[in-house]
Design a protein around this motif. Structure first.
Motif, PDB file in Angstrom:
ATOM      1  N   LEU A  14       0.858  -1.143   0.023  1.00 37.84           N
ATOM      2  CA  LEU A  14       0.016   0.138   0.026  1.00 37.84           C
ATOM      3  C   LEU A  14       0.991   1.129   0.124  1.00 37.84           C
ATOM      4  O   LEU A  14       0.535   2.055   0.934  1.00 37.84           O
ATOM      5  N   GLU A  36      -0.083  -4.398   3.708  1.00 36.25           N
ATOM      6  CA  GLU A  36       1.330  -3.705   3.709  1.00 36.25           C
ATOM      7  C   GLU A  36       2.102  -4.040   4.892  1.00 36.25           C
ATOM      8  O   GLU A  36       1.523  -4.252   6.247  1.00 36.25           O
ATOM      9  N   ASP A  38       4.879  -2.729   5.978  1.00 39.24           N
ATOM     10  CA  ASP A  38       5.831  -1.568   6.808  1.00 39.24           C
ATOM     11  C   ASP A  38       4.768  -0.396   6.728  1.00 39.24           C
ATOM     12  O   ASP A  38       3.770  -0.609   7.683  1.00 39.24           O
ATOM     13  N   GLY A  41       1.113   4.117   2.623  1.00 39.64           N
ATOM     14  CA  GLY A  41       1.683   5.317   2.046  1.00 39.64           C
ATOM     15  C   GLY A  41       2.800   5.022   1.223  1.00 39.64           C
ATOM     16  O   GLY A  41       3.072   5.760   0.130  1.00 39.64           O
ATOM     17  N   GLU A  43       6.938   4.725   0.199  1.00 42.44           N
ATOM     18  CA  GLU A  43       8.107   5.548   0.405  1.00 42.44           C
ATOM     19  C   GLU A  43       8.147   6.910   0.358  1.00 42.44           C
ATOM     20  O   GLU A  43       8.690   7.894   1.103  1.00 42.44           O
ATOM     21  N   SER A  52      11.743  15.026   1.614  1.00 45.53           N
ATOM     22  CA  SER A  52      13.049  15.349   0.871  1.00 45.53           C
ATOM     23  C   SER A  52      12.216  16.846   0.417  1.00 45.53           C
ATOM     24  O   SER A  52      13.393  17.810   0.333  1.00 45.53           O
ATOM     25  N   LYS A  53      11.244  17.015   0.181  1.00 45.92           N
ATOM     26  CA  LYS A  53      10.949  18.366  -0.497  1.00 45.92           C
ATOM     27  C   LYS A  53      10.877  19.387   0.615  1.00 45.92           C
ATOM     28  O   LYS A  53      10.950  20.609   0.460  1.00 45.92           O
ATOM     29  N   GLY A 115       1.395  -7.240   6.900  1.00 44.60           N
ATOM     30  CA  GLY A 115       2.221  -8.267   7.111  1.00 44.60           C
ATOM     31  C   GLY A 115       2.848  -8.271   5.648  1.00 44.60           C
ATOM     32  O   GLY A 115       2.416  -7.677   4.881  1.00 44.60           O
ATOM     33  N   THR A 116       3.572  -9.435   5.567  1.00 41.03           N
ATOM     34  CA  THR A 116       4.142  -9.584   4.119  1.00 41.03           C
ATOM     35  C   THR A 116       3.449 -10.684   3.541  1.00 41.03           C
ATOM     36  O   THR A 116       3.180 -11.765   3.644  1.00 41.03           O
ATOM     37  N   ALA A 117       2.979 -10.059   2.203  1.00 39.67           N
ATOM     38  CA  ALA A 117       2.160 -10.968   1.242  1.00 39.67           C
ATOM     39  C   ALA A 117       2.915 -11.778   0.343  1.00 39.67           C
ATOM     40  O   ALA A 117       4.124 -11.244  -0.383  1.00 39.67           O
ATOM     41  N   GLY A 141       1.792  -3.774  -5.777  1.00 40.16           N
ATOM     42  CA  GLY A 141       2.199  -2.446  -5.774  1.00 40.16           C
ATOM     43  C   GLY A 141       3.537  -2.335  -4.996  1.00 40.16           C
ATOM     44  O   GLY A 141       3.555  -1.512  -4.146  1.00 40.16           O
ATOM     45  N   THR A 144      10.180  -0.709  -4.807  1.00 39.03           N
ATOM     46  CA  THR A 144      11.482  -0.630  -4.787  1.00 39.03           C
ATOM     47  C   THR A 144      12.186  -0.586  -3.457  1.00 39.03           C
ATOM     48  O   THR A 144      11.608   0.188  -2.672  1.00 39.03           O
ATOM     49  N   GLY A 304       2.783   1.314 -10.179  1.00 34.43           N
ATOM     50  CA  GLY A 304       4.083   1.851  -9.363  1.00 34.43           C
ATOM     51  C   GLY A 304       5.275   1.481  -9.956  1.00 34.43           C
ATOM     52  O   GLY A 304       5.436   0.985 -10.888  1.00 34.43           O
ATOM     53  N   ASP A 305       6.167   1.640  -8.823  1.00 38.33           N
ATOM     54  CA  ASP A 305       7.780   1.474  -9.411  1.00 38.33           C
ATOM     55  C   ASP A 305       8.080   0.188  -9.797  1.00 38.33           C
ATOM     56  O   ASP A 305       8.923  -0.076 -10.609  1.00 38.33           O
ATOM     57  N   THR A 313       6.000   9.168  -8.281  1.00 33.95           N
ATOM     58  CA  THR A 313       4.757   9.104  -7.702  1.00 33.95           C
ATOM     59  C   THR A 313       3.750   9.487  -8.673  1.00 33.95           C
ATOM     60  O   THR A 313       2.603   8.852  -8.669  1.00 33.95           O
TER      61      THR A 313
HETATM   62  C1  FAD Z   1      14.576  10.327  -1.369  1.00 35.28           C
HETATM   63  C2  FAD Z   1      13.499  10.193  -2.668  1.00 35.28           C
HETATM   64  C3  FAD Z   1      12.708  10.997  -3.061  1.00 35.28           C
HETATM   65  C4  FAD Z   1      11.799  11.033  -4.065  1.00 35.28           C
HETATM   66  N1  FAD Z   1      11.114  12.181  -4.649  1.00 35.28           N
HETATM   67  C5  FAD Z   1      10.311  12.076  -5.504  1.00 35.28           C
HETATM   68  C6  FAD Z   1       9.570  13.232  -5.909  1.00 35.28           C
HETATM   69  O1  FAD Z   1       9.813  14.332  -5.649  1.00 35.28           O
HETATM   70  N2  FAD Z   1       8.527  12.912  -6.981  1.00 35.28           N
HETATM   71  C7  FAD Z   1       8.317  11.834  -7.331  1.00 35.28           C
HETATM   72  O2  FAD Z   1       7.025  12.037  -8.225  1.00 35.28           O
HETATM   73  N3  FAD Z   1       8.801  10.844  -6.683  1.00 35.28           N
HETATM   74  C8  FAD Z   1       9.926  10.857  -5.844  1.00 35.28           C
HETATM   75  N4  FAD Z   1      10.288   9.707  -5.138  1.00 35.28           N
HETATM   76  C9  FAD Z   1       9.732   8.552  -5.882  1.00 35.28           C
HETATM   77  C10 FAD Z   1       8.559   8.030  -5.190  1.00 35.28           C
HETATM   78  O3  FAD Z   1       8.891   7.740  -3.751  1.00 35.28           O
HETATM   79  C11 FAD Z   1       8.176   6.620  -5.671  1.00 35.28           C
HETATM   80  O4  FAD Z   1       7.849   6.580  -7.164  1.00 35.28           O
HETATM   81  C12 FAD Z   1       6.692   5.963  -5.032  1.00 35.28           C
HETATM   82  O5  FAD Z   1       6.915   5.992  -3.662  1.00 35.28           O
HETATM   83  C13 FAD Z   1       6.353   4.775  -5.781  1.00 35.28           C
HETATM   84  O6  FAD Z   1       5.226   4.242  -4.924  1.00 35.28           O
HETATM   85  P1  FAD Z   1       4.911   2.743  -5.243  1.00 35.28           P
HETATM   86  O7  FAD Z   1       3.479   2.565  -4.636  1.00 35.28           O
HETATM   87  O8  FAD Z   1       5.356   2.223  -6.531  1.00 35.28           O
HETATM   88  O9  FAD Z   1       5.907   2.216  -4.152  1.00 35.28           O
HETATM   89  P2  FAD Z   1       6.278   2.529  -2.567  1.00 35.28           P
HETATM   90  O10 FAD Z   1       5.936   4.009  -2.171  1.00 35.28           O
HETATM   91  O11 FAD Z   1       7.757   1.879  -2.420  1.00 35.28           O
HETATM   92  O12 FAD Z   1       5.434   1.324  -1.796  1.00 35.28           O
HETATM   93  C14 FAD Z   1       5.548  -0.043  -2.038  1.00 35.28           C
HETATM   94  C15 FAD Z   1       5.046  -0.496  -0.500  1.00 35.28           C
HETATM   95  O13 FAD Z   1       4.763  -1.962  -0.806  1.00 35.28           O
HETATM   96  C16 FAD Z   1       5.270  -2.533   0.364  1.00 35.28           C
HETATM   97  N5  FAD Z   1       5.596  -4.151   0.177  1.00 35.28           N
HETATM   98  C17 FAD Z   1       6.527  -4.607  -0.671  1.00 35.28           C
HETATM   99  N6  FAD Z   1       6.622  -5.777  -0.641  1.00 35.28           N
HETATM  100  C18 FAD Z   1       5.333  -6.160  -0.070  1.00 35.28           C
HETATM  101  C19 FAD Z   1       4.799  -7.510   0.403  1.00 35.28           C
HETATM  102  N7  FAD Z   1       5.345  -8.546  -0.155  1.00 35.28           N
HETATM  103  N8  FAD Z   1       3.887  -7.559   1.288  1.00 35.28           N
HETATM  104  C20 FAD Z   1       3.354  -6.345   1.683  1.00 35.28           C
HETATM  105  N9  FAD Z   1       3.769  -5.190   1.465  1.00 35.28           N
HETATM  106  C21 FAD Z   1       4.922  -4.881   0.469  1.00 35.28           C
HETATM  107  C22 FAD Z   1       6.374  -1.819   0.933  1.00 35.28           C
HETATM  108  O14 FAD Z   1       6.467  -1.741   2.243  1.00 35.28           O
HETATM  109  C23 FAD Z   1       5.939  -0.526   0.520  1.00 35.28           C
HETATM  110  O15 FAD Z   1       5.427   0.301   1.369  1.00 35.28           O
HETATM  111  C24 FAD Z   1      11.288   9.767  -4.617  1.00 35.28           C
HETATM  112  C25 FAD Z   1      12.030   8.606  -3.815  1.00 35.28           C
HETATM  113  C26 FAD Z   1      12.956   8.952  -3.061  1.00 35.28           C
HETATM  114  C27 FAD Z   1      13.402   7.679  -2.226  1.00 35.28           C
END
Ligand code: FAD
Length: 484
Positions: A14, A36, A38, A41, A43, A52-53, A115-117, A141, A144, A304-305, A313
């Motif tokens: 999540l 989720e 961790d 919301g 990273e 960071s902003k 938990g971890t899925a 989702g 990384t 997502g990533d 984001t």
């Molecule tokens: C320092 C920094 C600055 C950034 N600044 C920007 C910015 O200014 N603008 C921008 O657009 N992007 C920025 N980003 C990138 C942005 O944070 C990511 O693109 C965004 O968080 C991606 O979202 P996501 O949902 O794909 O993944 P994530 O936010 O990484 O979330 C994935 C989630 O999945 C959970 N998870 C993983 N595996 C499992 C599992 N097996 N079971 C249960 N849960 C699990 C993780 O715990 C995590 O909470 C920045 C990143 C960093 C590190």
């Protein structure tokens, strides 16, 4: 083993993307389990974009105050990290507590599982002892994690990733930043503006190597002006840690020392943890391969990533909209007993969310006009292809460039006016295929260029537009003129 619980959709992870998908599907009336391990919301709000902003906002305030001299008298600046750390702790992250975020999701009707899925065969997700059977689909989702290079000795040292850099309460005197990409440069400039002695070590021959070379030059010059030492073309060979300090040795024998070492050399998905083999998907790739509706395989989507499309984001949010539409369509078709594998469809239904029956083509992902911003000062905004990428794709390239200091607004702005607008056009089609906007508001000026690339606005129309005087975005007109 417990019997599987039957639900409509399971969302694994999540973060930005997963939370958006899970919340919207729950609001649409599906029974959604969001897992989720961790913080809900992900990273971005806790260790990424938002804190960071906030750091950058504070650091830029210092830089602006230092520009008072020569423009508006004199100002004395005494940087203090305490209010920044407090703001990140209290306003951004609730001391890294996601209670509010969990409530945001459950308030929409979702069911939260911490938990971890892992996938556990077609349609099934296991979280510890619990197994969920998803009727309509599974959305991955999982994001990384930092990718740490295999540098001799590094793994045995207490190096920082972005997480420790964001959580820091007391600044070190000196910091080595391994990696001169967007995150490395943003954090390097912040810490330098708070009087940390910062050294950036980058293996490639320039920082911000994915952007235009002119952008790399401006960014490097700006950081150097803030006192950051930048070493490019240096591949790290060995890292050691003794007492309070780190030593990094580069190929060729150069040595760098500092109190702390921040490793920001990219991020990678951890597909091997997801049980992809149980659904016949290759876990040996760098990212999850998806089609333009974010399908991984029958009944599984990714967002997502983890898809490897940009790592922003705004990409995760954009993809979430596509996934939500597709899952709802799938569910509606399944409920109606239709073949769920169709491509175009009618809106509506599954969860009573639609307009009932009016034909509509489902959205498909298109990354041609993907914007990206590095929030250094000056900001580096870019969209679409760089000049080199366009040439590699065989585009008949035409380029125009206008420097901000010689524009009216840049000249007025004076201190801190570095930047430019660079346009990359397809001369045969008469449209922009890419653009870069560097400057005090480079990320904001970018929006006009994103529209131009996204909508393939003819160059002739862009030349006829009226650009407000004296704005930074008037440099777009100057760059168009430079092109002809
Ligand atoms: C320092 C920094 C600055 C950034 N600044 C920007 C910015 O200014 N603008 C921008 O657009 N992007 C920025 N980003 C990138 C942005 O944070 C990511 O693109 C965004 O968080 C991606 O979202 P996501 O949902 O794909 O993944 P994530 O936010 O990484 O979330 C994935 C989630 O999945 C959970 N998870 C993983 N595996 C499992 C599992 N097996 N079971 C249960 N849960 C699990 C993780 O715990 C995590 O909470 C920045 C990143 C960093 C590190």
């Amino acid at each position: 083993m417990a019997d599987p619980e039957l639900v409509d959709v399971v969302v694994v992870g999540l973060g930005v993307g997963g939370e958006e998908v899970a919340g919207r599907l729950a609001e649409a009336g599906l029974s959604v389990v969001g897992v989720e391990r961790d913080l809900v919301g992900g990273e971005c709000p806790y260790w990424g974009c938002v804190p960071s902003k906030m750091m950058i906002r504070a650091a830029n305030a210092i830089a602006e105050a230092r520009r008072v001299d020569g423009l508006a008298g004199s100002a004395e600046v005494r940087p203090d990290w305490a209010p920044v750390a407090r703001r990140i702790r209290e306003e951004a992250t609730d001391t890294w507590d996601d209670t509010v975020a969990v409530q945001r999701f459950t308030g929409k009707g979702g069911r939260f599982v911490r938990g971890t899925a892992r996938l556990d065969g077609p349609g099934r997700v296991r979280v510890g002892e619990r197994v969920f059977q998803a009727r309509h689909g599974i959305v991955l989702g999982t994001g990384t994690r930092p990718s740490v290079p295999p540098v001799d000795g590094l793994a045995d040292t207490p190096y920082w990733t972005n997480r420790q850099a964001i959580e820091v309460e007391e600044l070190p005197e000196s910091l080595l930043v391994l990696g001169g990409g967007a995150i490395g440069l943003e954090l390097a400039q912040v810490f330098a503006r708070f009087s940390v002695r910062v050294t950036v070590v980058e293996a490639l021959d320039r920082v911000l190597a994915v952007e235009e070379p002119e952008a790399s030059e401006v960014a490097a010059a700006a950081l150097r002006a803030d006192g950051v030492e930048i070493h490019t073309g240096v591949r790290a060979e060995r890292v050691s840690h003794a007492g309070q300090g780190f030593t990094l040795r580069g190929a060729g024998g150069a040595e760098f020392t500092a109190d702390r070492l921040l490793v920001v050399t990219g991020r990678r998905a951890h597909l091997d943890e997801l049980g992809l083999d149980t659904v016949g998907v290759d876990a040996g790739r760098r990212y999850l391969a998806v089609d333009d509706r974010l399908h991984v395989t029958e009944g599984i989507w990714a967002v997502g990533d983890v898809t490897g499309e940009g790592a922003f984001t705004h990409v995760a949010m954009y993809q979430a909209g596509i996934v939500v539409a597709d899952v709802l369509d799938h569910a509606r078709r399944a409920d109606a007993g239709a073949d769920p594998s169709g491509t175009a469809s009618a809106t509506g239904g599954a969860a009573g969310s639609g307009a009932g029956g009016s034909a509509r083509v489902l959205p498909r992902a298109d990354y041609r006009a993907l914007p990206r911003v590095t929030f250094t000062d000056p900001e580096v905004g870019a969209v679409g292809l760089t000049e080199q990428q366009a040439r590699e794709r065989g585009v008949n390239v035409q380029v125009g460039l206008a420097r901000l200091p010689s524009s009216a607004r840049g000249w007025i702005h004076k201190a801190g006016n570095e930047g430019f607008v660079k346009l990359v056009a397809d001369a045969d089609e008469g449209v922009l295929v890419g653009a870069t906007s560097v400057g005090p508001a480079g990320g904001e000026v970018l929006s006009a260029l994103v529209v131009a690339v996204h909508a393939a606005v003819p160059l002739a129309r862009l030349r006829q537009m009226i650009y407000a005087y004296p704005t930074f975005h008037r440099a777009i007109e100057d760059a168009l003129r430079d092109m002809s």
